[in-house]
Design a protein around this motif. Sequence first.
Motif, mmCIF file in Angstrom:
data_model
loop_
_atom_site.group_PDB
_atom_site.id
_atom_site.type_symbol
_atom_site.label_atom_id
_atom_site.label_comp_id
_atom_site.label_asym_id
_atom_site.label_seq_id
_atom_site.Cartn_x
_atom_site.Cartn_y
_atom_site.Cartn_z
ATOM 1 N N LEU A 1 -2.844 -5.354 12.540
ATOM 2 C CA LEU A 1 -2.100 -4.498 11.615
ATOM 3 C C LEU A 1 -0.601 -5.239 11.788
ATOM 4 O O LEU A 1 -0.231 -5.893 12.425
ATOM 5 C CB LEU A 1 -1.986 -3.233 12.319
ATOM 6 C CG LEU A 1 -1.207 -2.963 13.616
ATOM 7 C CD1 LEU A 1 -0.648 -1.671 13.717
ATOM 8 C CD2 LEU A 1 -2.083 -3.318 14.741
ATOM 9 N N GLN A 2 -0.124 -5.063 10.212
ATOM 10 C CA GLN A 2 1.237 -5.436 10.350
ATOM 11 C C GLN A 2 2.188 -4.568 9.858
ATOM 12 O O GLN A 2 2.739 -3.768 10.889
ATOM 13 C CB GLN A 2 1.389 -6.541 9.364
ATOM 14 C CG GLN A 2 0.716 -7.907 9.836
ATOM 15 C CD GLN A 2 0.637 -8.969 8.894
ATOM 16 O OE1 GLN A 2 1.839 -9.119 8.043
ATOM 17 N NE2 GLN A 2 -0.012 -10.038 8.970
ATOM 18 N N CYS A 3 2.422 -3.959 8.778
ATOM 19 C CA CYS A 3 3.095 -2.763 8.395
ATOM 20 C C CYS A 3 2.391 -1.452 8.930
ATOM 21 O O CYS A 3 3.025 -0.273 9.105
ATOM 22 C CB CYS A 3 3.390 -2.688 7.018
ATOM 23 S SG CYS A 3 2.000 -2.004 6.013
ATOM 24 N N PHE B 1 0.333 0.686 7.616
ATOM 25 C CA PHE B 1 0.310 1.587 6.549
ATOM 26 C C PHE B 1 -1.149 1.922 6.177
ATOM 27 O O PHE B 1 -1.855 2.972 5.990
ATOM 28 C CB PHE B 1 1.104 1.395 5.273
ATOM 29 C CG PHE B 1 1.368 2.528 4.483
ATOM 30 C CD1 PHE B 1 2.252 3.605 4.753
ATOM 31 C CD2 PHE B 1 0.787 2.877 3.315
ATOM 32 C CE1 PHE B 1 2.422 4.779 4.100
ATOM 33 C CE2 PHE B 1 0.746 4.005 2.577
ATOM 34 C CZ PHE B 1 1.771 4.746 2.782
ATOM 35 N N CYS B 2 -1.912 0.674 6.140
ATOM 36 C CA CYS B 2 -3.358 0.905 5.876
ATOM 37 C C CYS B 2 -4.274 1.308 7.063
ATOM 38 O O CYS B 2 -5.453 1.724 6.899
ATOM 39 C CB CYS B 2 -3.854 -0.428 5.265
ATOM 40 S SG CYS B 2 -3.993 -1.700 6.470
ATOM 41 N N THR B 3 -3.673 1.004 8.282
ATOM 42 C CA THR B 3 -4.404 1.045 9.501
ATOM 43 C C THR B 3 -4.971 2.414 9.845
ATOM 44 O O THR B 3 -6.293 2.307 10.056
ATOM 45 C CB THR B 3 -3.508 0.798 10.872
ATOM 46 O OG1 THR B 3 -2.605 -0.414 10.341
ATOM 47 C CG2 THR B 3 -4.201 0.320 11.823
ATOM 48 N N VAL C 1 0.955 -1.291 0.027
ATOM 49 C CA VAL C 1 -0.073 0.234 -0.013
ATOM 50 C C VAL C 1 0.806 1.196 0.000
ATOM 51 O O VAL C 1 0.512 2.213 -0.584
ATOM 52 C CB VAL C 1 -1.142 0.060 1.071
ATOM 53 C CG1 VAL C 1 -2.102 1.165 1.282
ATOM 54 C CG2 VAL C 1 -1.856 -1.390 1.216
ATOM 55 N N TYR D 1 6.704 -7.447 0.608
ATOM 56 C CA TYR D 1 6.575 -8.518 -0.100
ATOM 57 C C TYR D 1 7.336 -8.836 -0.989
ATOM 58 O O TYR D 1 7.053 -9.482 -2.061
ATOM 59 C CB TYR D 1 5.065 -8.891 -0.309
ATOM 60 C CG TYR D 1 4.141 -8.053 0.546
ATOM 61 C CD1 TYR D 1 3.790 -8.214 1.916
ATOM 62 C CD2 TYR D 1 3.649 -6.845 -0.159
ATOM 63 C CE1 TYR D 1 2.972 -7.349 2.734
ATOM 64 C CE2 TYR D 1 2.982 -5.988 0.800
ATOM 65 C CZ TYR D 1 2.362 -6.250 1.887
ATOM 66 O OH TYR D 1 1.681 -5.516 2.866
ATOM 67 N N CYS E 1 -5.659 -3.666 2.488
ATOM 68 C CA CYS E 1 -4.505 -4.229 3.275
ATOM 69 C C CYS E 1 -3.825 -5.117 2.761
ATOM 70 O O CYS E 1 -4.462 -6.258 2.112
ATOM 71 C CB CYS E 1 -4.974 -4.415 4.602
ATOM 72 S SG CYS E 1 -3.902 -5.055 5.667
ATOM 73 N N ARG E 2 -2.749 -5.095 2.368
ATOM 74 C CA ARG E 2 -1.810 -6.192 1.711
ATOM 75 C C ARG E 2 -1.211 -7.279 2.760
ATOM 76 O O ARG E 2 -0.529 -7.951 2.398
ATOM 77 C CB ARG E 2 -0.965 -5.551 0.515
ATOM 78 C CG ARG E 2 -1.586 -5.134 -0.465
ATOM 79 C CD ARG E 2 -2.401 -6.093 -1.248
ATOM 80 N NE ARG E 2 -1.652 -6.438 -2.616
ATOM 81 C CZ ARG E 2 -2.216 -7.515 -3.299
ATOM 82 N NH1 ARG E 2 -3.015 -8.264 -2.940
ATOM 83 N NH2 ARG E 2 -1.627 -7.640 -4.362
ATOM 84 N N CYS E 3 -1.035 -6.835 4.061
ATOM 85 C CA CYS E 3 -0.256 -7.563 4.807
ATOM 86 C C CYS E 3 -1.144 -8.517 5.488
ATOM 87 O O CYS E 3 -0.686 -9.858 5.858
ATOM 88 C CB CYS E 3 0.178 -6.709 6.106
ATOM 89 S SG CYS E 3 1.424 -5.297 5.365
ATOM 90 N N THR E 4 -2.537 -8.279 6.074
ATOM 91 C CA THR E 4 -3.115 -9.164 7.097
ATOM 92 C C THR E 4 -4.033 -10.185 6.444
ATOM 93 O O THR E 4 -4.395 -11.035 7.208
ATOM 94 C CB THR E 4 -3.842 -8.214 8.109
ATOM 95 O OG1 THR E 4 -4.793 -7.551 7.204
ATOM 96 C CG2 THR E 4 -3.125 -7.150 8.737
HETATM 97 S S1 FES Z 1 -1.055 -3.801 7.797
HETATM 98 FE FE1 FES Z 1 0.256 -3.402 5.814
HETATM 99 S S2 FES Z 1 -1.176 -2.911 4.489
HETATM 100 FE FE2 FES Z 1 -2.515 -3.307 6.061
#
Ligand code: FES
Lengths: 804, 160, 280
Positions: free
Chosen positions: B97-99, B101-103, A196, A251, B134-137
Amino acid sequence: MAITISTPTWVGSALPRVEDETLLRGLGWFMDDIDPLPHAGHAAIVRSPFAHARIVSIDASEALAVEGVIGVVTGAEIAAVTAPFPSVLDVPIDYRPAAADVVRFVGEPVAVVVARDRYVAEDAAERIRVEYEPLAVVADPASAADPAAVVLHAGTTSNVVSDRSFCYGDPAAAFRDAALIVRRSFRHPRSSATPVECYGVIAAWNAATGGVDAWANFQGPFTLHGVAAASLGIPAAQLRLRTPLQSGGSYGIKAAVYVYVVLLAAVSRLLGVPVRWTEDRGEHLLASSSATERLTEVAAAFSADGRLLGLELDLLDDVGAYVRAPEPATLYRMHGCLTGAYDVANLAVRSRVVVTNRSPTGLNRGFGGPQLYYPLERTMAIAAGELGLDHLELVRRNLVGAAQMPYHAAAGAIYDSGDYHRCVDELLEVADHDELLAFRAEARATGRLVGLGLAVVVEPSVSNMGYISLAQTAAERARGLPKSGNSEVVAIALHPHGGVTVRFTSTPQGQGHATVAAQIVADALGLQPQDVAVQAEADTGGHPWAVSSGNYSSRFSGVVASAIHQAATLLAGRIRALAAPQLGCAADAVVLAGAAARHPDDPDRSVSLRRLAGGAHWNPVGTGAAGDVNGLALTATYSIPLAEPDGDDRCNTSAAYGFIADLALVEVDRETGVVQVLRYATVHDAGRILNPLIANGQMLGGLAHGLGAALLEEHRHDEDGNLLTATFLDYTPPTATELPPIRHRAIETPSPVTPLGAKGLGEGNTMSAPACLANAVADALGIDDVPLPLTPARVWSLIPREPA
Amino acid sequence: MRVTLHVNGRAYARDVEDRLLLSDFLRHELGLRGTHVGCEHGVCGACTVLVDGAAVRSCLVLAVQVDGAALRTVEGLAATDGALSPLQSAFREHHGLQCGFCTPGILMSATEALDRGELTDRQAINELLSGHLCRCTGYVGIVEAIAAAVGLPPAEEQAL
Amino acid sequence: MKPAPLRYVRPQSVAEACAALHAEPEAKVIAGGQSLMPLLNFRLAVPEVLVDLAGIPGLRGIVVAEDSVEVGAMTTQRALERDADALAACPLLALALPHVGHTTTRNRGTVGGSIAHADAAAELPCVLACLDGSVIVAGQGASRQQAAAGLFVTHLTSALAADEVLTAVRFPVLADSWRFAFHEVTQRHGDYAMTMIACAADVVAGRIVEVRIAAGAIADRPLRLTEAEQAVVAGVELGEVRRIAEASIEPSGSPHAPAAYRRALVGALVVRCLEQVLAA
Ligand code: FES
Ligand code: FES
């Protein structure tokens, strides 16, 4: 107050992450948030609208007249101050961060404008007139590989720039003896994990030293820092590259930002100002990075009772217009385990790299795995049908057995541990296989298109730094330095006032490295995780690192965690040695717990780490720490033992190998082609789980990438090389509404090769899901040929219909 | 044009170019960096903020359009004593959440929906989230975090 | 991805807005901006002046009358979605609105803006075409009413003159015997549809005596499937109606949804809608 001496075991607990509070409050420092060099100019990049063309002229006069513009730099000017990026392939491909005379993909940079802000930079970029002379385009791997095709790079005679063949065991005999040979072709499309947060770079050239200070949301240094320095023509030590404290996902995709580090550093050099650039989504989709498109020819030889006797794989990877490092690694990351989860000794492989007029490819979650398992697992399902066996039964007859561990796979991988049969059994339980079978039977009886799919994959983690040299022949390899292993450098220090800082270069992008590091250190030193401050970002000039340092190939839990564990254990030893005389016991016997060093038998005899550290720092002479005070701050490197490829091209390409088994039930809407995943079940064995909360998140995140790639995502180009999926309305990652109900279970077979028994786990489901869903849709429709992704329109066109 | 507005209860006034996006205004003029930018064409939802109580994408609004409005951003979610909001805490507990960024964008959308009592089941949560990438979770942790904040029971295994 | 330079004006009356549009040929109206802003950010639209209707009093609000639901142009899609009376009076809106983008775009996107934008793949124009609704348009002279038929000229182009402003949208209220259905197929929830069908049917004693079927995202504007409508009323069986509907259109294709696929979707969704109204 009673003192418990037993150390709490943080490792293995589902500790909520130490990273979260900052992020939840919006207080992170992501790339576009930081401003280390005030008054840096803002860059906008002029990109080629043609997939292949000669640049006739560039006229920047109108752009330079825009108020607020600092300068314009052309690709030719950049070429004059850069060298081609080095490549493992010995072919004359002149790859620079911007095109000087020929553009080879839509989106390739041709000029850079620097202005007061991004708005003005874009105003000016629109006013740069570039005249192109279009050339013939090869926009897909098959036509690019055609000997009659236009050749992209002068000095090469073919777009196939690497062609290696490998043979293990006796595949010819296996095919001679086979009762059944299944041959199929597959196309794995390009997709991209599209973090994102897009790329960002800040760079400043120092005219006095000839060095570069750069910041980027990179995920190295890795091998790519050296590649960047080489292109800039400066000693690697002169390229100080830092990553911000937070990074908005990658990723793998952000590995390729290094090309822009070089671009911006060159622009800074030419214009004499620091420059910054934040990629926008349009640029990202057009020109950042993606997985390779791969064409695969599979031939699989079976005995009459369904034993897989031999495998032939012909792999053609489209890496785009240039071989951008670390490519052609997509072809070789999985090399040692190309036989997947199956016990088969005879393997023939041809691995070819082809350049096309498309954007360069690179790391992308699963790296090489989806490209392998979609053909392999489809082939197994097809073979089962031809053998008259149930797919599940065929898989079971060929899975590597638990008793065979450590298993030496045909191409050299050494599967360290695992019980694949047990995982499959547990999968059937988790998925409720009987219920799924009954449901399918009932639904089919009423004409519904319902199918079951199975996929089993071996998930490698912690790449052997030597694997990429498989792109070279053994003779070529022998001329260079041998490459092997994977290492991390960890610095750890006990502060004068207690508390610990641990530092390494894993450049996390959301994976919770700080939390797990704190857990490991807390265990080793008898502390609470909050007593441990963690720095995991890269600073190539501020902390020692290894050429393997960075965030890729799920290396954290295998090698970085091991390195942290080793460093913390070393520090614990020094603390014990310091405490032993004060406690009156042997150093080995000292117990570290509750932030203190304690006598093993007498809980009342203890000295706090704070006091111990204070003494050693302030009174080294008096405490006897004089010779060893620096021992409370140490740097240690851990390397995972992985040999270089041998003379027969056998290579243990990764340190550890997990296993994943997936089962999916899908229904295809006969009229709309919409694939609904009714249930998705997965069981994985990734060795010891260091933090179940984080491990689950990684697994689910990896699965979402796999499901997205299976159902929705593809970078499509037309025959002129134009990207048709250039916005988030056309390139469509899944949202919460597109993801199915998921059931999962983790099994823990500790790895014998890593000190904590852990393996990587974030990529396996990205590898398995496309294969699993393709199998399920094939089963639902009763057809063999199931292309990816399974978009509604495409699936609709596959539905068998009664002739009108 | 001059823009006068309140963000998280604080008054601001700035002279800005008419074309300045609200997302850039918040981040670069006001220094409120918690509002993130992921696409600038209204798809990812990372830039979501509350304008007069309604969650909107700040990349699809010009700063001049919100002259006189009251805004809320992720920086304004925690209580005045600094405690995380129950929604924020739930994200931490459920690994939503991971990164990260979307949070912020998701927190803002969910905050509005929570305040309005619109999140009555997981389906409603999913629909809310359909406006966010969200690309992480893989979204599971996010859905569970919001469900917990709403007071829904933990997810059950679904029948076919 | 930033807008090109522009001048922003915020008129206080409709007349002022029309005058501003009249004075500057390169001006563009912005309502909620949820479709326009991406075009500005991509610089696919580069108006010199942006005329914001947000400051004009009286353009927001919903009036539910006997024969129509009249929605002020600047009413957000979300406000309409939350207006229980309006949805009860015009149930097709209740079915279609959840498909319009996402809650956060509906929070700002307006009903009038969506209609005036005339996107061939947008839901509200399709609904308006289905219901034979109309819009109120103000210009330099007196305001006029414009029927949905004729309003949507081509993709992103309405019949409004450059200096006209759409001030309200009228969704007709149909008798109690009418039933409604709305179906669309998208890549993802909230994406632009690959095909959508809106349907209103007067069902008497289990029979459709009058029907309106509109299809979106298959041509440059919403289409009424009149041949299929006639067939339904004539009592033609559904399988045949499907064939008639499919044969009556010449859909455009895209990489995500080729023409043949869209044609099949039209048939499938028409049947789905009709089955639904008959079952209701
Ligand atoms: S926590 Fe990384 S994009 Fe949602
Ligand atoms: S940045 Fe606004 S929606 Fe993506």
